[in-house]
Design an enzyme around this catalytic site. Structure first.
Site, mmCIF file in Angstrom:
data_model
loop_
_atom_site.group_PDB
_atom_site.id
_atom_site.type_symbol
_atom_site.label_atom_id
_atom_site.label_comp_id
_atom_site.label_asym_id
_atom_site.label_seq_id
_atom_site.Cartn_x
_atom_site.Cartn_y
_atom_site.Cartn_z
ATOM 1 N N ASP A 64 45.841 51.260 -5.301
ATOM 2 C CA ASP A 64 45.440 52.657 -5.517
ATOM 3 C C ASP A 64 44.727 52.798 -6.865
ATOM 4 O OD1 ASP A 64 46.291 53.787 -3.119
ATOM 5 O OD2 ASP A 64 48.349 53.949 -3.830
ATOM 6 N N GLY A 65 45.168 52.019 -7.856
ATOM 7 C CA GLY A 65 44.539 52.050 -9.191
ATOM 8 C C GLY A 65 43.067 51.663 -9.102
ATOM 9 N N ASN A 110 44.358 61.961 -9.015
ATOM 10 C CA ASN A 110 45.818 62.090 -8.907
ATOM 11 C C ASN A 110 46.307 63.300 -9.705
ATOM 12 O OD1 ASN A 110 46.602 59.947 -7.299
ATOM 13 N ND2 ASN A 110 46.932 58.540 -9.017
ATOM 14 N N SER A 139 57.436 60.434 -9.872
ATOM 15 C CA SER A 139 58.372 59.826 -10.836
ATOM 16 C C SER A 139 58.975 60.868 -11.772
ATOM 17 C CB SER A 139 57.661 58.772 -11.690
ATOM 18 O OG SER A 139 57.034 57.834 -10.888
HETATM 19 P P1 NAP Z 1 48.598 51.813 -12.828
HETATM 20 O O1 NAP Z 1 49.428 50.772 -13.443
HETATM 21 O O2 NAP Z 1 47.225 51.515 -12.309
HETATM 22 O O3 NAP Z 1 49.403 52.500 -11.614
HETATM 23 C C1 NAP Z 1 50.782 52.695 -11.630
HETATM 24 C C2 NAP Z 1 51.292 52.730 -10.199
HETATM 25 O O4 NAP Z 1 50.932 53.965 -9.564
HETATM 26 C C3 NAP Z 1 50.720 51.606 -9.300
HETATM 27 O O5 NAP Z 1 51.788 51.031 -8.576
HETATM 28 C C4 NAP Z 1 49.750 52.342 -8.388
HETATM 29 O O6 NAP Z 1 49.611 51.715 -7.123
HETATM 30 C C5 NAP Z 1 50.473 53.664 -8.235
HETATM 31 N N1 NAP Z 1 49.641 54.812 -7.766
HETATM 32 C C6 NAP Z 1 48.427 55.211 -8.206
HETATM 33 N N2 NAP Z 1 48.021 56.294 -7.508
HETATM 34 C C7 NAP Z 1 48.999 56.568 -6.603
HETATM 35 C C8 NAP Z 1 49.166 57.565 -5.600
HETATM 36 N N3 NAP Z 1 48.259 58.526 -5.393
HETATM 37 N N4 NAP Z 1 50.322 57.566 -4.879
HETATM 38 C C9 NAP Z 1 51.255 56.630 -5.086
HETATM 39 N N5 NAP Z 1 51.153 55.658 -6.027
HETATM 40 C C10 NAP Z 1 50.045 55.626 -6.768
HETATM 41 O O7 NAP Z 1 48.566 53.012 -13.884
HETATM 42 P P2 NAP Z 1 47.378 53.698 -14.722
HETATM 43 O O8 NAP Z 1 46.068 52.987 -14.559
HETATM 44 O O9 NAP Z 1 47.919 53.968 -16.069
HETATM 45 O O10 NAP Z 1 47.240 55.132 -13.978
HETATM 46 C C11 NAP Z 1 46.827 55.256 -12.653
HETATM 47 C C12 NAP Z 1 47.806 56.155 -11.941
HETATM 48 O O11 NAP Z 1 49.085 55.565 -11.931
HETATM 49 C C13 NAP Z 1 47.975 57.516 -12.625
HETATM 50 O O12 NAP Z 1 47.094 58.463 -12.073
HETATM 51 C C14 NAP Z 1 49.433 57.869 -12.408
HETATM 52 O O13 NAP Z 1 49.650 58.821 -11.390
HETATM 53 C C15 NAP Z 1 50.089 56.561 -11.971
HETATM 54 N N6 NAP Z 1 51.151 56.224 -12.955
HETATM 55 C C16 NAP Z 1 52.436 56.394 -12.584
HETATM 56 C C17 NAP Z 1 53.456 56.172 -13.504
HETATM 57 C C18 NAP Z 1 54.869 56.392 -13.088
HETATM 58 O O14 NAP Z 1 55.092 56.641 -11.888
HETATM 59 N N7 NAP Z 1 55.820 56.338 -14.009
HETATM 60 C C19 NAP Z 1 53.152 55.750 -14.802
HETATM 61 C C20 NAP Z 1 51.811 55.588 -15.150
HETATM 62 C C21 NAP Z 1 50.809 55.836 -14.206
HETATM 63 P P3 NAP Z 1 48.806 50.325 -6.947
HETATM 64 O O15 NAP Z 1 49.714 49.237 -7.369
HETATM 65 O O16 NAP Z 1 48.511 50.288 -5.475
HETATM 66 O O17 NAP Z 1 47.548 50.393 -7.780
#
Ligand code: NAP
Length: 267
Positions: free
Chosen positions: A50-51, A123, A168
């Site tokens: 998804d990223g 997102n 989360s």
């Molecule tokens: P990242 O490490 O690329 O992503 C963190 C996780 O979020 C990965 O497992 C990714 O899936 C998953 N993800 C992304 N979009 C999603 C969606 N719409 N539904 C379910 N899971 C999803 O983090 P980043 O580059 O910093 O940020 C990218 C996105 O990750 C942000 O928009 C944020 O929503 C999410 N994120 C989540 C957390 C948390 O849950 N604590 C923390 C930081 C960021 P893949 O492995 O398939 O890429």
């Protein structure tokens, strides 16, 4: 006319191996695979998690062309097919057995003393203080004052972002067919000194969430984080969140079922 396909991939070995296999299969099926992204392409294939999908949508500036994702990541909410389904993908595409799912986005309009800036999130967009200290924000919805928020910040999620960071933080999962924005608090302080909502607020997509710094806050800088990418703005006057005009056309096959995906990923 041959279908012109552009393939975006992340750096991983697995994704590159899938890309190599896919190029050979597409060429055998008479598709034209190009290395250059431009307006003439008919389909954008994104190999990764998804990223990677989020990164591609930003890099190519929310193009109208349909996206199809091949999931080599973890969850794959945006990514429609698995690497072992490449044959099925080509067959379904060629026989028009698909539909387009419109992914809606959120925008933040940031007014500073010097200029107005705009960010778009697929997102979510988060607003936080510039440091680790708590931040104090006055929050209104379309002119109606809601609360003085105190805590780490707030996150404004799209329906399709509801399963990402929003989830989360304790926000609810939203079916992407519903048009709304979800405002989820990040570590809200709820004591006798500070009172604010500890649950998410869901608002219709046509309304505006207005955020201003409370007088109590001495530092007038804020960090805005769109889809994980942070930018610090100084001399903030206000930040308005609305649904953005940008959308993404995701190609979905008949077997796509959002709730089956939620169940398989979370339960
Ligand atoms: P990242 O490490 O690329 O992503 C963190 C996780 O979020 C990965 O497992 C990714 O899936 C998953 N993800 C992304 N979009 C999603 C969606 N719409 N539904 C379910 N899971 C999803 O983090 P980043 O580059 O910093 O940020 C990218 C996105 O990750 C942000 O928009 C944020 O929503 C999410 N994120 C989540 C957390 C948390 O849950 N604590 C923390 C930081 C960021 P893949 O492995 O398939 O890429």
């Amino acid at each position: 006319m041959r279908t012109k396909v552009f393939i975006h991939t992340n750096e991983s070995k697995t994704s590159n191996a899938v890309k190599t296999r896919l190029v050979a299969m597409l060429e055998k099926a008479n598709f034209l695979v190009t290395d250059k992204f431009d307006k003439s392409i008919n389909l954008l294939v994104c190999v990764g998690g998804d990223g990677t999908f989020l990164q591609a949508a930003h890099e190519y500036n929310f193009p109208d062309v349909p996206f199809i994702g091949i999931n080599t990541g973890h969850l794959g909410f945006f990514q429609e097919i698995m690497p072992n389904q490449l044959d099925e993908f080509i067959y379904h595409y060629n026989t028009n057995k698909y539909r387009i799912q419109k992914i809606t986005t959120v925008q933040a309009e940031i007014k500073t003393k010097e200029a107005t800036h705009r960010l778009v999130g697929i997102n979510e967009i988060q607003i936080k203080g510039p440091s680790t200290s708590s931040t104090h924000l006055n929050i209104s919805i379309s002119g109606s004052f809601i609360e003085r928020f105190s805590g780490d910040g707030i996150l404004v999620s799209t329906p399709s972002g509801s399963t990402a960071y929003n989830y989360s933080l304790g926000g609810c999962i939203v079916d992407p067919r519903i048009n709304l924005l979800q405002v989820t608090p990040i570590a809200p302080i709820n004591t006798t000194a500070y009172r604010c909502f500890t649950s998410s607020i869901v608002m219709p997509a046509e309304l505006t969430l207005q955020v201003e710094l409370d007088d109590y806050t001495k530092d007038t800088s804020l960090t805005l984080i769109y889809d994980g990418m942070p930018i610090v703005y100084d001399n903030i006057e206000s930040v308005n969140f609305t649904m953005a005009k940008e959308t993404i056309n995701l190609l979905r096959f008949d077997s796509y079922d959002f709730w089956a995906k939620v169940k398989s990923k979370f339960i």
